[in-house]
Design an enzyme around this catalytic site. Structure first.
Site, mmCIF file in Angstrom:
data_model
loop_
_atom_site.group_PDB
_atom_site.id
_atom_site.type_symbol
_atom_site.label_atom_id
_atom_site.label_comp_id
_atom_site.label_asym_id
_atom_site.label_seq_id
_atom_site.Cartn_x
_atom_site.Cartn_y
_atom_site.Cartn_z
ATOM 1 N N LYS A 81 40.888 49.438 32.192
ATOM 2 C CA LYS A 81 42.038 48.751 32.782
ATOM 3 C C LYS A 81 41.465 47.715 33.740
ATOM 4 O O LYS A 81 40.948 48.054 34.803
ATOM 5 C CB LYS A 81 42.945 49.731 33.514
ATOM 6 C CG LYS A 81 44.238 49.071 33.995
ATOM 7 C CD LYS A 81 45.243 50.087 34.496
ATOM 8 C CE LYS A 81 46.624 49.492 34.723
ATOM 9 N NZ LYS A 81 46.642 48.283 35.536
ATOM 10 N N CYS A 88 36.067 28.681 71.866
ATOM 11 C CA CYS A 88 34.954 29.087 70.998
ATOM 12 C C CYS A 88 34.054 30.095 71.712
ATOM 13 O O CYS A 88 33.602 29.827 72.829
ATOM 14 C CB CYS A 88 34.156 27.854 70.591
ATOM 15 S SG CYS A 88 32.631 28.251 69.743
ATOM 16 N N LYS A 118 44.572 55.920 35.924
ATOM 17 C CA LYS A 118 43.868 55.218 37.007
ATOM 18 C C LYS A 118 42.805 56.098 37.646
ATOM 19 O O LYS A 118 42.914 57.322 37.652
ATOM 20 C CB LYS A 118 44.890 54.807 38.065
ATOM 21 C CG LYS A 118 45.871 53.763 37.567
ATOM 22 C CD LYS A 118 45.876 52.612 38.525
ATOM 23 C CE LYS A 118 47.148 51.812 38.439
ATOM 24 N NZ LYS A 118 47.260 50.889 39.549
ATOM 25 N N CYS A 143 36.320 25.588 65.856
ATOM 26 C CA CYS A 143 35.743 24.948 67.021
ATOM 27 C C CYS A 143 35.395 23.528 66.576
ATOM 28 O O CYS A 143 34.786 23.350 65.518
ATOM 29 C CB CYS A 143 34.478 25.682 67.455
ATOM 30 S SG CYS A 143 33.530 24.770 68.672
ATOM 31 N N GLU A 163 40.316 51.639 26.381
ATOM 32 C CA GLU A 163 39.596 50.506 26.960
ATOM 33 C C GLU A 163 39.777 50.491 28.467
ATOM 34 O O GLU A 163 40.644 51.182 29.000
ATOM 35 C CB GLU A 163 40.052 49.186 26.335
ATOM 36 C CG GLU A 163 41.505 48.859 26.553
ATOM 37 C CD GLU A 163 41.956 47.662 25.707
ATOM 38 O OE1 GLU A 163 41.128 46.793 25.407
ATOM 39 O OE2 GLU A 163 43.148 47.621 25.378
ATOM 40 N N CYS A 174 30.525 28.141 72.452
ATOM 41 C CA CYS A 174 30.347 27.027 73.389
ATOM 42 C C CYS A 174 31.472 26.914 74.407
ATOM 43 O O CYS A 174 31.373 26.121 75.349
ATOM 44 C CB CYS A 174 30.225 25.715 72.634
ATOM 45 S SG CYS A 174 31.768 25.197 71.867
ATOM 46 N N ASP A 227 41.086 44.796 36.414
ATOM 47 C CA ASP A 227 41.811 44.542 37.648
ATOM 48 C C ASP A 227 41.851 43.041 37.911
ATOM 49 O O ASP A 227 41.003 42.489 38.597
ATOM 50 C CB ASP A 227 41.114 45.277 38.799
ATOM 51 C CG ASP A 227 42.038 45.459 39.974
ATOM 52 O OD1 ASP A 227 43.228 45.114 39.859
ATOM 53 O OD2 ASP A 227 41.561 45.946 41.012
ATOM 54 N N CYS A 284 28.335 22.368 69.418
ATOM 55 C CA CYS A 284 28.415 23.820 69.599
ATOM 56 C C CYS A 284 27.155 24.484 69.026
ATOM 57 O O CYS A 284 26.816 24.269 67.856
ATOM 58 C CB CYS A 284 29.658 24.352 68.885
ATOM 59 S SG CYS A 284 29.703 26.147 68.799
ATOM 60 N N TYR A 303 43.474 41.905 25.387
ATOM 61 C CA TYR A 303 43.689 43.316 25.043
ATOM 62 C C TYR A 303 45.034 43.622 24.386
ATOM 63 O O TYR A 303 45.337 44.765 24.089
ATOM 64 C CB TYR A 303 43.533 44.213 26.272
ATOM 65 C CG TYR A 303 44.325 43.760 27.490
ATOM 66 C CD1 TYR A 303 45.709 43.702 27.474
ATOM 67 C CD2 TYR A 303 43.670 43.385 28.655
ATOM 68 C CE1 TYR A 303 46.422 43.277 28.575
ATOM 69 C CE2 TYR A 303 44.387 42.952 29.766
ATOM 70 C CZ TYR A 303 45.759 42.900 29.724
ATOM 71 O OH TYR A 303 46.466 42.464 30.805
HETATM 72 S S1 IVH Z 1 48.009 46.744 27.641
HETATM 73 C C1 IVH Z 1 52.811 46.806 27.068
HETATM 74 N N1 IVH Z 1 45.509 46.907 28.306
HETATM 75 O O1 IVH Z 1 47.899 46.502 33.338
HETATM 76 C C2 IVH Z 1 51.725 46.677 28.073
HETATM 77 N N2 IVH Z 1 47.049 46.253 29.996
HETATM 78 O O2 IVH Z 1 50.313 48.053 34.092
HETATM 79 C C3 IVH Z 1 50.493 46.127 27.455
HETATM 80 N N3 IVH Z 1 45.989 45.761 32.156
HETATM 81 O O3 IVH Z 1 50.254 43.962 33.157
HETATM 82 C C4 IVH Z 1 49.379 46.072 28.420
HETATM 83 N N4 IVH Z 1 43.919 46.157 31.531
HETATM 84 O O4 IVH Z 1 47.856 43.275 33.487
HETATM 85 C C5 IVH Z 1 46.751 46.635 28.746
HETATM 86 N N5 IVH Z 1 43.244 47.075 28.712
HETATM 87 C C6 IVH Z 1 44.472 46.800 29.148
HETATM 88 C C7 IVH Z 1 44.731 46.379 30.460
HETATM 89 C C8 IVH Z 1 46.031 46.136 30.857
HETATM 90 C C9 IVH Z 1 44.696 45.769 32.533
HETATM 91 C C10 IVH Z 1 47.083 45.410 33.076
HETATM 92 C C11 IVH Z 1 47.975 44.326 32.574
HETATM 93 C C12 IVH Z 1 49.373 44.884 32.626
HETATM 94 C C13 IVH Z 1 49.205 46.045 33.524
HETATM 95 C C14 IVH Z 1 50.192 47.102 33.122
#
Ligand code: IVH
Length: 718
Positions: free
Chosen positions: A129, A457, A363, A475, A127, A460, A131, A480, A238
């Site tokens: 990751k 400013c 990543k 300002c 899945e 002005c 942000d 202005c 997740y």
């Molecule tokens: S699983 C035991 N799934 O990544 C850890 N984490 O570096 C279980 N994160 O703190 C985490 N997407 O904030 C998991 N699909 C995903 C995620 C995810 C983002 C973040 C999460 C975690 C950090 C870990």
């Protein structure tokens, strides 16, 4: 005596109590229909009526307020501080890796660890990751009782009041949910919502956020949950925390069950080897979120972005695929997470230090580039806020050329120690907004002097003020020219008075030529004056005068928003118009009256009082009235109810802005849905209608074009 008293009280009061419980259930059901299923059954107005009734009961019986009451979604009194709470099970982090080859190494490590127990092919759950900000939700007996930040992993902070404001997070799970159900996920902001939020922050004269993650984290850290309530936060689930009373065999089963119970996610695809083509089609279909009501949770879930992979090769393909569509996703991700799907195998693998052995975060390389900071320009906003902007040697980042980046404020520049002439690393955050990450060569000799925001400013020349503890310098000269121009730009903007064809250049010319010095002057502008401006033909000048004239038929909410009072956004303006009804009442508002309005917090009330006590707003409103602007509140519905109960879906390109068409339908008692279903009555299809049209045809739903829609309105008028 006391018994007869309670007996008397128990009759009507227990009836009211029953009604209260019924309202909580009903509103929860409508929330689920709207947010999880995208199938609203009632109009926004009728929904608001239910909430109003609920709030009234709660105001009279504060001791009845339930933890799962929808009233908790609007936020409540600010907290002093967040309470620290230990996690039942620690919230760990993931091992990071930065290349696709690391996925093979991960698979090899997992196999080695499992030894002879290792199956021939290990099934992985893949899945995105996300942000954002990690969060734990605790459901006890089905009710959301607590939400905790990750904190140091062992102890988090109780941010329940803020999380309850997230509409797509259910306050209650279906009855079959286990007695203790802890889930974890990420709180995020969609890219589009982030863009809009920053526009709003700018309009309010507030500091903007560097990226969606900062905005999400900043919103969750607010002690005043009414602020969190005003931010369009979302969450994706997740991972599990402690679960009692139900077992799951795999991550896929867990996530599918979460979705089925109405918890938000990005959906799970059943195909493990689906190609990019199939996804692109789905994304196209779901792209319609952008032109409709904004993506509901259901739309996001339909992306089905998570899936299982058989072995490391498929997991690698997933990584490559997600990387290839990264830009087109509606939210920011920074990689993918690969997890061993079987929970039994996960248990067998266990943990090392602070990370599970059964998962890895692969990543993506960051979308960064190096360039030169040519200049730091300073812009003056509508509220007088001075914003430093980086003027960069144009550079390509993630497929676009970047030449400007906001630097937010002096503190931000100090923190990064940015100086003119520096080589800097830039990156695109939140899809389009570029940011300067850091100086590339901080140890170089002969760097330029430190940057200081001007004390006067740039527009002005008046001196600038920066109150203690505030990040923004302003300002404070109301005359202005920069402030005047920006105020007028806001005043004429689409969501304010909506004066078409009055662009920035023309406003600047009108102010520079001293034809206007404040917004209300527009309503006294003569055709001849506009004609005297350079490059103004007869036709375009007349067009402008006509557009100004059309905007006279406005309503109080728009006028209040257009005035540009600090912290008074569109929603607050609507509430104010609703509460006061006409401009006289509004101009005479007291702080008691203001504080009694649901989404007016202390900060907003103070700003309003200050504005109402000054001359500017009072004079402007009077002059708008003299200039013929309508200042009454608009009725919720026209009362004709020409489209009463008719469920519409809108698609394709139409001659009028979509939110106006939606407002028109709703004002006639109709309902606008986000997607076509069996329950849709009419699909209003413009040019280039796509999958919604196909779906409607498939379901045999009536399709009308713009002309038919117009005649529908007049037909029903008769
Ligand atoms: S699983 C035991 N799934 O990544 C850890 N984490 O570096 C279980 N994160 O703190 C985490 N997407 O904030 C998991 N699909 C995903 C995620 C995810 C983002 C973040 C999460 C975690 C950090 C870990």
């Amino acid at each position: 005596m006391s018994s007869s008293k309670s007996a008397r009280a128990s009759g009507p009061s227990s009836e009211l109590r029953a009604r209260y419980d019924e309202l909580v259930r009903e509103i929860q059901r409508h929330d689920h229909l709207y947010h999880a299923l995208d199938q609203p059954e009632i109009s926004d107005h009728n929904y608001d009526l239910l909430v109003e009734e609920l709030l009234k009961i709660e105001a009279a019986h504060p001791d009845w307020v339930r933890a799962d009451s929808p009233s908790q979604r609007v936020g409540s009194q600010p907290l002093e501080a967040f309470t620290k709470v230990a996690h039942r099970r620690p919230m760990l982090s993931l091992q990071n890796s930065y290349s696709v080859e690391d996925i093979d190494e991960f698979d090899a490590r997992v196999r080695k660890q499992l030894g002879s127990d290792a199956p021939e092919v290990i099934e992985y759950f893949c899945e995105p990751k996300f942000d954002g900000l990690a969060m734990e939700l605790i459901y006890e007996q089905g009710v959301l009782t607590r939400a905790l930040t990750r904190g140091d992993g062992a102890v988090g902070e109780d941010v329940t009041a803020n999380i309850r404001t997230i509409r797509s997070v259910p306050l209650r799970l279906p009855a079959e949910a286990p007695p203790l159900f802890e889930v974890r996920g990420e709180v995020i902001l969609l890219k589009d919502d982030f863009r809009r939020l920053n526009e709003q922050q700018e309009a309010d004269g507030e500091a903007t956020f560097a990226n969606p993650r900062n905005a999400a984290a900043g919103s969750i850290r607010q002690l005043d949950s009414r602020i969190a309530a005003s931010r369009p936060l979302r969450m994706f689930i997740y991972a599990p925390g402690v679960i009692e009373g139900r077992s799951f065999a795999s991550q896929a089963e867990f996530e599918k069950q979460c979705l089925a119970w109405g918890l938000p996610g990005v959906g799970v695809s059943d195909e493990s080897t689906e190609g990019a083509g199939a996804f692109e089609t789905r994304l196209q279909v779901n792209k319609l979120w952008a032109d409709s009501l904004g993506p509901s949770s259901k739309f996001l879930q339909r992306l089905r972005l998570a899936r299982t992979a058989r072995g490391p090769a498929e997991a690698r393909a997933y990584y490559e695929f997600i990387q290839s569509i990264r830009e087109s996703l509606p939210f920011d991700i920074d990689g993918v997470v690969i997890k061993v799907n079987s929970w039994r195998t996960q248990d067998e693998l266990g943990f090392v230090a602070r990370s599970p052995r059964w998962a890895t975060a692969a990543k993506f390389p960051p979308q960064q580039a190096e360039t030169t900071l040519r200049e730091i320009a300073v812009q003056v906003g509508r509220t007088g806020a001075l914003t430093p902007v980086a003027i960069l040697e144009p550079a390509r980042v993630g497929g676009v050329t970047v030449s400007h980046a906001t630097l937010h404020n002096q503190d931000e520049i100090d923190r990064k120690d940015l100086r003119v002439g520096d080589r800097v690393i830039i990156q695109r955050a939140g899809d389009v907004i570029p940011e300067v990450v850091r100086v590339a060569n901080p140890d170089d000799q002969g760097r330029g002097p430190k940057f200081r925001l001007p004390t006067h400013c740039p527009s002005c020349g008046n001196s600038v003020e920066r109150p203690e503890g505030e990040a923004v310098a302003r300002c404070v000269n109301p005359l202005c020219p920069a402030i005047v121009k920006e105020s007028i730009k806001h005043f004429v903007s689409r969501r304010a008075m909506n004066i078409e064809g009055l662009g920035d250049k023309l406003i600047e010319a009108l102010v520079d030529e001293k034809l206007i010095a404040r917004p209300s002057d527009l309503y006294f502008l003569k055709l001849e004056q506009v004609l005297n401006l350079e490059r103004q033909g007869e036709k375009s000048a007349q067009k402008l005068i006509d557009a100004i004239d059309r905007s006279r038929d406005s309503d109080l909410a728009r006028v209040i928003y257009a005035l540009g009072i600090r912290f008074v956004g569109e929603t607050t303006a609507k509430s104010l118009a609703l509460a006061f009804g006409d401009h006289e009442e509004f101009l005479a508002a007291t702080s008691e009256q203001l504080s009694a309005i649901p989404d007016v917090g202390e900060k907003v009330a103070q700003s309003l009082i200050q504005a109402l006590q000054g001359d500017y707003v009072q004079n402007e409103v009077r002059r708008l009235q003299e200039g013929g602007v309508r200042l009454a509140k608009r009725k919720q519905a026209t009362g004709l109810g020409r489209l009463k109960g008719v469920k519409f879906v809108i698609t394709g390109t139409l001659p009028e802005p979509r939110d106006q068409i939606k407002a028109l339908i709703e004002s006639e008692g109709g309902l606008v849905q986000g997607s076509v279903s069996k329950k849709t009555d009419i699909l209003l299809a413009g040019e280039e209608a796509g999958s919604k049209l196909a779906k409607a045809e498939e379901l045999g739903i009536r399709v009308v074009d713009w002309a038919e829609f117009q005649s529908l309105l007049s037909e029903r008028k008769a």
